[in-house]
Design a protein around this motif. Structure first.
Motif, mmCIF file in Angstrom:
data_model
loop_
_atom_site.group_PDB
_atom_site.id
_atom_site.type_symbol
_atom_site.label_atom_id
_atom_site.label_comp_id
_atom_site.label_asym_id
_atom_site.label_seq_id
_atom_site.Cartn_x
_atom_site.Cartn_y
_atom_site.Cartn_z
ATOM 1 N N HIS A 5 0.847 -1.206 0.000
ATOM 2 C CA HIS A 5 0.000 0.000 0.000
ATOM 3 C C HIS A 5 0.875 1.247 0.000
ATOM 4 N N ASP A 6 1.911 1.239 0.829
ATOM 5 C CA ASP A 6 2.772 2.414 0.925
ATOM 6 C C ASP A 6 3.609 2.610 -0.332
ATOM 7 N N LEU A 7 4.038 1.530 -0.968
ATOM 8 C CA LEU A 7 4.762 1.663 -2.226
ATOM 9 C C LEU A 7 3.881 2.316 -3.292
ATOM 10 N N ALA A 8 2.612 1.941 -3.332
ATOM 11 C CA ALA A 8 1.688 2.569 -4.275
ATOM 12 C C ALA A 8 1.497 4.046 -3.945
ATOM 13 N N ALA A 9 1.418 4.374 -2.654
ATOM 14 C CA ALA A 9 1.268 5.771 -2.239
ATOM 15 C C ALA A 9 2.500 6.582 -2.616
ATOM 16 N N VAL A 10 3.675 5.980 -2.509
ATOM 17 C CA VAL A 10 4.905 6.662 -2.920
ATOM 18 C C VAL A 10 4.844 7.011 -4.400
ATOM 19 N N GLN A 11 4.383 6.086 -5.220
ATOM 20 C CA GLN A 11 4.305 6.351 -6.655
ATOM 21 C C GLN A 11 3.329 7.483 -6.951
ATOM 22 N N GLU A 12 2.182 7.485 -6.286
ATOM 23 C CA GLU A 12 1.207 8.548 -6.496
ATOM 24 C C GLU A 12 1.781 9.908 -6.076
ATOM 25 N N ALA A 13 2.450 9.931 -4.924
ATOM 26 C CA ALA A 13 3.037 11.183 -4.438
ATOM 27 C C ALA A 13 4.162 11.643 -5.360
ATOM 28 N N THR A 14 4.939 10.701 -5.884
ATOM 29 C CA THR A 14 6.023 11.047 -6.806
ATOM 30 C C THR A 14 5.474 11.632 -8.091
ATOM 31 N N ASP A 15 4.382 11.066 -8.580
ATOM 32 C CA ASP A 15 3.755 11.604 -9.794
ATOM 33 C C ASP A 15 3.282 13.039 -9.571
ATOM 34 N N ARG A 16 2.698 13.311 -8.398
ATOM 35 C CA ARG A 16 2.268 14.684 -8.090
ATOM 36 C C ARG A 16 3.467 15.622 -8.059
ATOM 37 N N LEU A 17 4.535 15.169 -7.433
ATOM 38 C CA LEU A 17 5.742 15.983 -7.329
ATOM 39 C C LEU A 17 6.326 16.273 -8.707
ATOM 40 N N LEU A 18 6.408 15.247 -9.552
ATOM 41 C CA LEU A 18 6.978 15.427 -10.882
ATOM 42 C C LEU A 18 6.133 16.397 -11.712
ATOM 43 N N THR A 19 4.817 16.312 -11.605
ATOM 44 C CA THR A 19 3.942 17.242 -12.324
ATOM 45 C C THR A 19 4.191 18.675 -11.873
ATOM 46 N N ALA A 20 4.327 18.870 -10.563
ATOM 47 C CA ALA A 20 4.578 20.217 -10.039
ATOM 48 C C ALA A 20 5.950 20.722 -10.460
ATOM 49 N N ALA A 21 6.956 19.864 -10.379
ATOM 50 C CA ALA A 21 8.314 20.277 -10.727
ATOM 51 C C ALA A 21 8.433 20.594 -12.212
ATOM 52 N N ALA A 22 7.705 19.863 -13.046
ATOM 53 C CA ALA A 22 7.775 20.084 -14.492
ATOM 54 C C ALA A 22 7.241 21.453 -14.889
ATOM 55 N N ALA A 23 6.441 22.075 -14.034
ATOM 56 C CA ALA A 23 5.890 23.398 -14.339
ATOM 57 C C ALA A 23 6.869 24.527 -14.006
ATOM 58 N N LEU A 24 8.011 24.179 -13.386
ATOM 59 C CA LEU A 24 9.015 25.178 -13.050
ATOM 60 C C LEU A 24 9.871 25.475 -14.280
ATOM 61 N N ASP A 25 10.738 26.467 -14.142
ATOM 62 C CA ASP A 25 11.779 26.698 -15.136
ATOM 63 C C ASP A 25 13.109 26.770 -14.394
ATOM 64 N N ASN A 26 14.192 26.944 -15.114
ATOM 65 C CA ASN A 26 15.505 26.905 -14.482
ATOM 66 C C ASN A 26 15.687 28.037 -13.468
ATOM 67 N N ALA A 27 15.096 29.181 -13.743
ATOM 68 C CA ALA A 27 15.215 30.296 -12.800
ATOM 69 C C ALA A 27 14.493 29.984 -11.500
ATOM 70 N N ALA A 28 13.283 29.418 -11.604
ATOM 71 C CA ALA A 28 12.544 29.052 -10.397
ATOM 72 C C ALA A 28 13.266 27.961 -9.629
ATOM 73 N N LEU A 29 13.898 27.049 -10.359
ATOM 74 C CA LEU A 29 14.630 25.955 -9.724
ATOM 75 C C LEU A 29 15.789 26.481 -8.892
ATOM 76 N N ALA A 30 16.409 27.542 -9.359
ATOM 77 C CA ALA A 30 17.531 28.128 -8.626
ATOM 78 C C ALA A 30 17.075 29.006 -7.472
ATOM 79 N N ARG A 81 21.802 21.652 -11.487
ATOM 80 C CA ARG A 81 21.501 21.080 -12.794
ATOM 81 C C ARG A 81 20.240 21.701 -13.394
ATOM 82 N N PRO A 82 20.129 21.691 -14.730
ATOM 83 C CA PRO A 82 18.907 22.209 -15.363
ATOM 84 C C PRO A 82 17.710 21.322 -15.061
ATOM 85 N N LEU A 83 16.526 21.870 -15.277
ATOM 86 C CA LEU A 83 15.293 21.198 -14.885
ATOM 87 C C LEU A 83 15.145 19.835 -15.547
#
Length: 228
Positions: A6-31, A81-83
């Motif tokens: 159950h927790d492994l599945a929750a990790v994947q769901e949380a990781t997907d949310r994180l990746l979606t949010a991070a993908a909306a950034l740019d290199n300036a925001a990342l820095a 590193r770049p986004l």
């Protein structure tokens, strides 16, 4: 009973949310600065990728990190590193963690984390979930403690209450949420206090993400918690 699948599945769901949010950034925001003192958003993402690999080491019976210095050096190296490189590293490290979690294993075995901390293997997926969820909040990109899944908030409050239980630096403390449920933590020295409020505010205080000013405290001042 801990349900590692159950927790492994929750990790994947949380990781997907994180990746979606991070993908909306740019290199300036990342820095730009994260909510963690001294860390940019790039530091947070670099830490998350290296933590996934470190927990693969733990599940594989190897040292979590070569050393504390090596851990810090890896994060500092990877932070600028770049986004697109960050996103690929996050995906690849998450895939390695998921693959390790899918291997047939004795999940009741004892594993060793940093600083000699011992735990049951079945709890490692939840430890990874903590990293992903709280550091998503630390990015400061609109995902707040109030957005965390209710089950995670409940379990993380319990996890942190257990962590501070028996700690002489914390007075006997009763934690009460809006649902009336209560937990005990702290040591056995000093005047007992009760700390109550919305669960996300309790979690924020226990996890060092909020100052506790929104909480109601009776019996004494709000306890000063040791760093995690």
């Amino acid at each position: 009973m801990i349900d590692h699948a159950h927790d492994l599945a929750a990790v994947q769901e949380a990781t997907d949310r994180l990746l979606t949010a991070a993908a909306a950034l740019d290199n300036a925001a990342l820095a730009g600065p994260s909510r963690l003192p001294g860390w940019s958003r790039g530091h947070v993402l670099a830490h998350l990728a290296r933590n996934a690999d470190a927990l693969v080491n733990v599940l594989g019976g190897r040292p979590m990190y070569e050393s504390g210095e090596a851990r810090d050096a890896d994060i500092a190296r990877d932070a600028p590193r770049p986004l697109d490189v960050h996103l690929a590293d996050l995906r690849d490290s998450a895939d390695r963690f998921r693959a390790e979690g899918a291997r047939p294993a004795d999940w009741s075995r004892t594993v060793e984390l940093r600083n000699g901390v011992l735990d049951e293997a079945a709890r490692i997926p939840f430890r990874r979930l903590i990293e992903v969820e709280l550091h998503h909040v630390d990015l400061g990109v609109g995902y707040e403690l109030e957005d965390l899944p209710d089950e995670f908030v409940r379990r993380e409050i319990q996890f942190l209450a257990d962590r501070f239980a028996g700690n002489a630096a914390v007075p006997p403390t009763t934690l009460t949420g809006n649902n009336g449920h209560s937990l005990s933590t702290g040591g056995d020295q000093g005047a007992p206090v009760t700390v109550g409020g919305p669960p996300w505010d309790l979690l924020g205080w226990l996890a060092g993400r909020r100052d506790g000013s929104a909480l109601k405290v009776t019996g004494g001042p709000l306890p000063a918690l040791p760093p995690l």
